[in-house]
Design a protein around this motif. Structure first.
Motif, PDB file in Angstrom:
ATOM      1  N   ASN A  60      28.210  31.271 -39.357  1.00 55.34           N
ATOM      2  CA  ASN A  60      28.946  31.132 -38.097  1.00 55.34           C
ATOM      3  C   ASN A  60      28.218  31.956 -37.043  1.00 55.34           C
ATOM      4  N   GLN A  61      27.462  31.279 -36.190  1.00 56.83           N
ATOM      5  CA  GLN A  61      26.588  31.987 -35.260  1.00 56.83           C
ATOM      6  C   GLN A  61      27.351  32.862 -34.279  1.00 56.83           C
ATOM      7  N   SER A  62      28.445  32.355 -33.737  1.00 55.69           N
ATOM      8  CA  SER A  62      29.204  33.150 -32.755  1.00 55.69           C
ATOM      9  C   SER A  62      29.876  34.340 -33.422  1.00 55.69           C
ATOM     10  N   LEU A  63      30.289  34.169 -34.692  1.00 52.56           N
ATOM     11  CA  LEU A  63      30.963  35.257 -35.392  1.00 52.56           C
ATOM     12  C   LEU A  63      29.990  36.373 -35.764  1.00 52.56           C
ATOM     13  N   VAL A  64      28.750  36.027 -36.076  1.00 53.59           N
ATOM     14  CA  VAL A  64      27.790  37.018 -36.537  1.00 53.59           C
ATOM     15  C   VAL A  64      26.918  37.565 -35.403  1.00 53.59           C
ATOM     16  N   SER A  65      26.987  36.938 -34.232  1.00 57.64           N
ATOM     17  CA  SER A  65      26.098  37.307 -33.129  1.00 57.64           C
ATOM     18  C   SER A  65      26.289  38.753 -32.675  1.00 57.64           C
ATOM     19  N   MET A  66      25.178  39.390 -32.334  1.00 58.57           N
ATOM     20  CA  MET A  66      25.206  40.747 -31.777  1.00 58.57           C
ATOM     21  C   MET A  66      25.464  40.720 -30.274  1.00 58.57           C
ATOM     22  N   ASP A  67      25.507  39.531 -29.684  1.00 62.12           N
ATOM     23  CA  ASP A  67      25.671  39.406 -28.242  1.00 62.12           C
ATOM     24  C   ASP A  67      27.092  39.061 -27.831  1.00 62.12           C
ATOM     25  N   ASP A 124      35.357  35.917 -32.865  1.00 65.45           N
ATOM     26  CA  ASP A 124      36.691  36.197 -33.411  1.00 65.45           C
ATOM     27  C   ASP A 124      36.708  37.477 -34.239  1.00 65.45           C
ATOM     28  N   PHE A 125      35.641  38.236 -34.165  1.00 66.09           N
ATOM     29  CA  PHE A 125      35.551  39.452 -34.968  1.00 66.09           C
ATOM     30  C   PHE A 125      36.049  40.650 -34.170  1.00 66.09           C
ATOM     31  N   GLU A 126      36.902  41.447 -34.786  1.00 68.99           N
ATOM     32  CA  GLU A 126      37.429  42.658 -34.148  1.00 68.99           C
ATOM     33  C   GLU A 126      36.697  43.873 -34.721  1.00 68.99           C
ATOM     34  N   PRO A 127      35.782  44.488 -33.958  1.00 70.43           N
ATOM     35  CA  PRO A 127      35.000  45.622 -34.475  1.00 70.43           C
ATOM     36  C   PRO A 127      35.867  46.742 -35.044  1.00 70.43           C
ATOM     37  N   GLU A 128      37.074  46.950 -34.444  1.00 67.37           N
ATOM     38  CA  GLU A 128      37.941  48.031 -34.915  1.00 67.37           C
ATOM     39  C   GLU A 128      38.349  47.833 -36.375  1.00 67.37           C
ATOM     40  N   ASP A 129      38.388  46.572 -36.812  1.00 69.00           N
ATOM     41  CA  ASP A 129      38.805  46.304 -38.193  1.00 69.00           C
ATOM     42  C   ASP A 129      37.834  46.896 -39.205  1.00 69.00           C
ATOM     43  N   ALA A 130      36.580  47.089 -38.809  1.00 69.00           N
ATOM     44  CA  ALA A 130      35.591  47.626 -39.730  1.00 69.00           C
ATOM     45  C   ALA A 130      35.915  49.057 -40.153  1.00 69.00           C
ATOM     46  N   THR A 131      36.649  49.788 -39.289  1.00 72.42           N
ATOM     47  CA  THR A 131      36.989  51.170 -39.617  1.00 72.42           C
ATOM     48  C   THR A 131      37.844  51.235 -40.871  1.00 72.42           C
ATOM     49  N   GLY A 132      38.895  50.429 -40.916  1.00 72.34           N
ATOM     50  CA  GLY A 132      39.752  50.397 -42.103  1.00 72.34           C
ATOM     51  C   GLY A 132      39.020  49.882 -43.326  1.00 72.34           C
ATOM     52  N   PHE A 133      38.155  48.899 -43.123  1.00 72.80           N
ATOM     53  CA  PHE A 133      37.360  48.335 -44.220  1.00 72.80           C
ATOM     54  C   PHE A 133      36.496  49.425 -44.853  1.00 72.80           C
ATOM     55  N   ILE A 134      35.825  50.204 -44.006  1.00 72.87           N
ATOM     56  CA  ILE A 134      34.936  51.253 -44.504  1.00 72.87           C
ATOM     57  C   ILE A 134      35.719  52.352 -45.200  1.00 72.87           C
ATOM     58  N   LYS A 135      36.838  52.774 -44.588  1.00 71.84           N
ATOM     59  CA  LYS A 135      37.628  53.863 -45.174  1.00 71.84           C
ATOM     60  C   LYS A 135      38.229  53.469 -46.515  1.00 71.84           C
ATOM     61  N   THR A 136      38.657  52.228 -46.622  1.00 77.25           N
ATOM     62  CA  THR A 136      39.208  51.764 -47.894  1.00 77.25           C
ATOM     63  C   THR A 136      38.155  51.809 -48.994  1.00 77.25           C
ATOM     64  N   HIS A 137      36.935  51.350 -48.696  1.00 78.53           N
ATOM     65  CA  HIS A 137      35.868  51.390 -49.689  1.00 78.53           C
ATOM     66  C   HIS A 137      35.413  52.821 -49.954  1.00 78.53           C
ATOM     67  N   ALA A 138      35.636  53.714 -49.006  1.00 75.09           N
ATOM     68  CA  ALA A 138      35.223  55.108 -49.186  1.00 75.09           C
ATOM     69  C   ALA A 138      36.149  55.868 -50.122  1.00 75.09           C
ATOM     70  N   ILE A 139      37.375  55.362 -50.348  1.00 74.02           N
ATOM     71  CA  ILE A 139      38.324  56.066 -51.220  1.00 74.02           C
ATOM     72  C   ILE A 139      37.712  56.316 -52.588  1.00 74.02           C
ATOM     73  N   ARG A 140      37.130  55.295 -53.187  1.00 79.79           N
ATOM     74  CA  ARG A 140      36.537  55.417 -54.516  1.00 79.79           C
ATOM     75  C   ARG A 140      35.397  56.424 -54.513  1.00 79.79           C
ATOM     76  N   LEU A 141      34.577  56.429 -53.471  1.00 82.34           N
ATOM     77  CA  LEU A 141      33.446  57.351 -53.408  1.00 82.34           C
ATOM     78  C   LEU A 141      33.911  58.791 -53.220  1.00 82.34           C
ATOM     79  N   ARG A 142      34.961  58.971 -52.399  1.00 78.66           N
ATOM     80  CA  ARG A 142      35.507  60.316 -52.205  1.00 78.66           C
ATOM     81  C   ARG A 142      36.097  60.863 -53.509  1.00 78.66           C
TER      82      ARG A 142
END
Length: 414
Positions: free
Chosen positions: A371-378, A382-400
């Motif tokens: 999906n070019q528009s979804l993956v574009s850096m420009d 439909d992607f919400e950058p803020e959502d990545a914060t929760g995604f990263i923190k959830t995956h970090a639980i196991r590492l912590r």
């Protein structure tokens, strides 16, 4: 008492020509069966040779179309590659030949089928498992496992002397005693000086591909179209040739253009099914292009987890095919499972050929997960950058938690 009939898988080469004569010496009637699967062979001359040696009958069957459509195409759509390097050209040919061999043997009322595969190699397993699967009552004569034969012939040098003493012309000399096996998909070379893996293969050995140093200095661009994972057409965008849509014509053309550009050479040590390591030199020009293009289109079209699961099944099927289990229930199950993954692998891939490389440079599909528009850096799309914060923190639980665990363990050891 009538003689028993043997149908011999005959290539016209050193081993099977000598085996044909040896079987006659043992008192059998021999029917020589030759499958045309695209090898460069003078079939008329081979027929004359087998007849002169004493074959009761020579059967020559054109299996090229069947080989491409029923064996090579499924291998391409499955992405088959053994130990990450070998595209299984010989492994795919054996069940194709076995089908014709068994049909001929039953039609001729034969008691036995025979072959020239050695007792140390994979082909004996491939031929015989295929024959047993197709005709459970078959009896097999494998001279390279019969003591009377092996005591008389230690190897190829003895066969060369035997052939010379009986006036059997063979395309092998003591000066260049390597063995080769050819079909539409590839040529394989082994034995002789190639048995020393520390020595490079002589440049003159290659027959399907041009020396990279002598190949064109300008690249060739091909457009390869797939439908449901199966090659559908090939067009040369550099010189305008094509499109080729007939499977056999398509593959013959790919071999030609890939060979001109030195594509498809490998020199490897592989693991045989019997547990031995062997050195093989292979030329698979057209198959290499199709493999690269198909892998590229799959990554474009398939879901990540489906692709990874399909890759696992691909490796299992590659093992089954290499080891001779094409007609096994497990291979059939995996083949059908992989077919389901290919439902939407439809589109084109442009592949650039240049001095031994086949590089996918662009691709397109009307149905793809890219999906070019979804993956574009420009743009956000439909992607919400803020959502990545929760995604990263959830995956970090196991590492912590793992870091906490390591700290506890270190404190206990103090």
């Amino acid at each position: 008492m009538a003689k028993e009939t043997v149908v011999l898988a005959y290539s016209g080469g050193l081993d099977t020509s000598c085996i044909l004569l040896w079987l006659l010496e043992q008192g059998y009637d021999v029917v020589a069966y030759m499958a045309n699967i695209g090898q460069e062979e003078d079939f008329d001359e081979a027929k004359k040779k087998a007849t002169k040696i004493g074959a009761k009958k020579v059967i020559i069957e054109d299996l090229r179309e069947s080989f491409v459509k029923e064996f090579v195409w499924p291998a391409v759509s499955s992405g088959l590659i053994y130990e990450s390097r070998y595209l299984l050209g010989t492994s795919l040919a054996r069940p194709c030949i076995s089908l014709g061999l068994v049909q001929a043997a039953r039609k001729e009322g034969a008691t036995y089928v025979s072959h020239g595969a050695t007792g140390k190699g994979n082909d004996q397993v491939r031929f015989e498992l295929s024959c047993y699967a197709l005709w459970p009552q078959v009896k097999i004569l494998a001279p390279w496992r019969i003591r009377e034969f092996t005591e008389r012939f230690q190897g190829r040098q003895d066969l060369l002397q035997y052939a010379a003493s009986h006036g059997i012309p063979v395309p092998v000399t003591t000066k260049a005693p390597w063995s080769m096996d050819a079909n539409l998909m590839h040529i394989s070379y082994e034995s002789g000086i190639l048995e020393d893996p520390s020595q490079a293969a002589p440049p003159e050995i290659y027959q399907m591909t041009t020396d990279p140093m002598k190949s064109p200095n300008t690249p060739t661009l091909l457009e390869i179209t797939f439908k449901n994972g199966v090659p559908a057409s090939v067009k040369n965008l550099t010189d305008g040739r094509g499109p080729y849509t007939n499977p056999l014509e398509m593959f013959v053309y790919l071999n030609k253009v890939a060979g001109q550009n030195s594509v498809g050479r490998i020199d490897i040590v592989e693991n045989r099914f019997l547990g031995l390591k062997s050195r093989g030199v292979y030329e698979t020009p057209g198959g290499t292009i199709l493999h690269q293009a198909h892998v590229d289109l799959e990554a474009f079209c398939l879901d990540r987890e489906v692709l990874r699961l399909k890759s696992y099944l691909r490796d299992k099927m590659a093992d089954y095919v290499y080891n001779g289990f094409w007609f096994s229930p497990e291979c059939e199950f995996v083949r059908r499972s992989i077919q389901l993954s290919q439902e939407h692998v439809t589109g084109w891939v442009r592949v650039q050929l240049y001095k031994g490389t086949a590089l996918a440079v662009s691709r397109n599909s009307l149905v793809a997960l890219y999906n070019q528009s979804l993956v574009s850096m420009d743009e956000h799309g439909d992607f919400e950058p803020e959502d990545a914060t929760g995604f990263i923190k959830t995956h970090a639980i196991r590492l912590r938690e793992f870091q906490r665990f390591k700290t506890q363990a270190a404190n206990l050891n103090k």
